[in-house]
Enzyme design. Sequence first.
Site, PDB file in Angstrom:
ATOM      1  N   CYS A 110       0.817  -1.218   0.000  1.00  0.00           N
ATOM      2  CA  CYS A 110       0.000   0.000   0.000  1.00  0.00           C
ATOM      3  C   CYS A 110       0.850   1.268   0.000  1.00  0.00           C
ATOM      4  O   CYS A 110       0.324   2.378  -0.095  1.00  0.00           O
ATOM      5  CB  CYS A 110      -0.947   0.010   1.186  1.00  0.00           C
ATOM      6  SG  CYS A 110      -0.150   0.373   2.765  1.00  0.00           S
ATOM      7  N   LYS A 141       5.114   3.465   6.841  1.00  0.00           N
ATOM      8  CA  LYS A 141       5.923   2.411   6.234  1.00  0.00           C
ATOM      9  C   LYS A 141       7.008   2.990   5.316  1.00  0.00           C
ATOM     10  O   LYS A 141       8.133   2.481   5.276  1.00  0.00           O
ATOM     11  CB  LYS A 141       5.025   1.436   5.459  1.00  0.00           C
ATOM     12  CG  LYS A 141       4.227   0.504   6.356  1.00  0.00           C
ATOM     13  CD  LYS A 141       5.146  -0.393   7.166  1.00  0.00           C
ATOM     14  CE  LYS A 141       4.393  -1.402   8.002  1.00  0.00           C
ATOM     15  NZ  LYS A 141       5.298  -2.270   8.788  1.00  0.00           N
ATOM     16  N   HIS A 180      -8.930  -7.682   6.605  1.00  0.00           N
ATOM     17  CA  HIS A 180      -8.738  -7.465   5.179  1.00  0.00           C
ATOM     18  C   HIS A 180      -9.749  -8.299   4.394  1.00  0.00           C
ATOM     19  O   HIS A 180     -10.460  -9.135   4.946  1.00  0.00           O
ATOM     20  CB  HIS A 180      -7.307  -7.833   4.778  1.00  0.00           C
ATOM     21  CG  HIS A 180      -6.281  -6.883   5.307  1.00  0.00           C
ATOM     22  ND1 HIS A 180      -5.514  -7.161   6.421  1.00  0.00           N
ATOM     23  CD2 HIS A 180      -5.909  -5.656   4.893  1.00  0.00           C
ATOM     24  CE1 HIS A 180      -4.704  -6.136   6.655  1.00  0.00           C
ATOM     25  NE2 HIS A 180      -4.920  -5.218   5.751  1.00  0.00           N
TER      26      HIS A 180
END
Length: 313
Positions: A110, A141, A180
């Site tokens: 992502c 991240k 998810h």
Amino acid sequence: MQLNDKIYIAGHRGMVGSAIKRRLELLGYKNIVTRSSGELDLRSQAEVGNFFALEQPDYVFLAAAKVGGIHANNTYRAEFLYENLMIEANIIHASWKQGVKKLMFLGSSCIYPKMAPQPLQESSLLTGPLEPTNEPYAVAKIAGIKLCEAYRDQYGCNFISVMPTNLYGIGDNYHPENSHVLPALIRRFHEAKEAGKPSVTVWGTGIPRREFMFADDLADACVYLMLHYDEKELVNIGTGEDLSIRELAETVKEVVCYEGKLVFDPSKPDGTPRKLMDVSKLHSLGWNHSVELKDGLVQAYADFLRKRHLVIS
């Protein structure tokens, strides 16, 4: 990385961390260090520093993170940014300070721009705007990747970063709101089967395509790269194969043995049309996935049933 080296797995209770632990143990690594969140708050620089000073690990797999699906990412935006920044900064800094030989940071697919060309190449990082719903998590991240690069540039640390694709498997999160898409489908089909519901509705048209990888395959790739890769540039980890959400839902339906009807709701958003990783770099390094989707789903569903049985018991 020798069999007697001390290896710290941050996040060993999560799906990814536990898979890495299983893989290392299978290969004969016995000096594995772990701490639960109750024993060590990774958001605390002081606690992390003391832990590293005490244990002095040789190798680190940084798989710890605050994670969730679109709803969780979009709802708890501050928590996802703050906690992930703290976790990675504390561990990467302590690893440098204590002279860790090598660290692997696990990011997420992502991190790539929302409209990056498909399949997603490592060079696409920071070339465009992120997907708004998970931007805080992605920013954290990306910061972790850049931290690894900065400590390598300034101090010569052998810190590497890998970018896993969408994952599923043993130890997955089946929360009704914060999971998810794949574990959410497993839960919904199973509950519909138990309740005898005539149909299960899936958001969107079913046309978008996604890539999924069994977590134990990821763990195998991580250990392989820890042994064979020492470069600055990040590495995508995936299967290089995708399927439509309709095909995914039909496969989950088959594995769960749900006999009702599958319905798609086109009034709900589809999201990005396609999300596939370019894994040519990984393949060139000598690694390929081995667990195909249906085989992995059978294992994941069995794990879901075990968890559900424990909760009911």
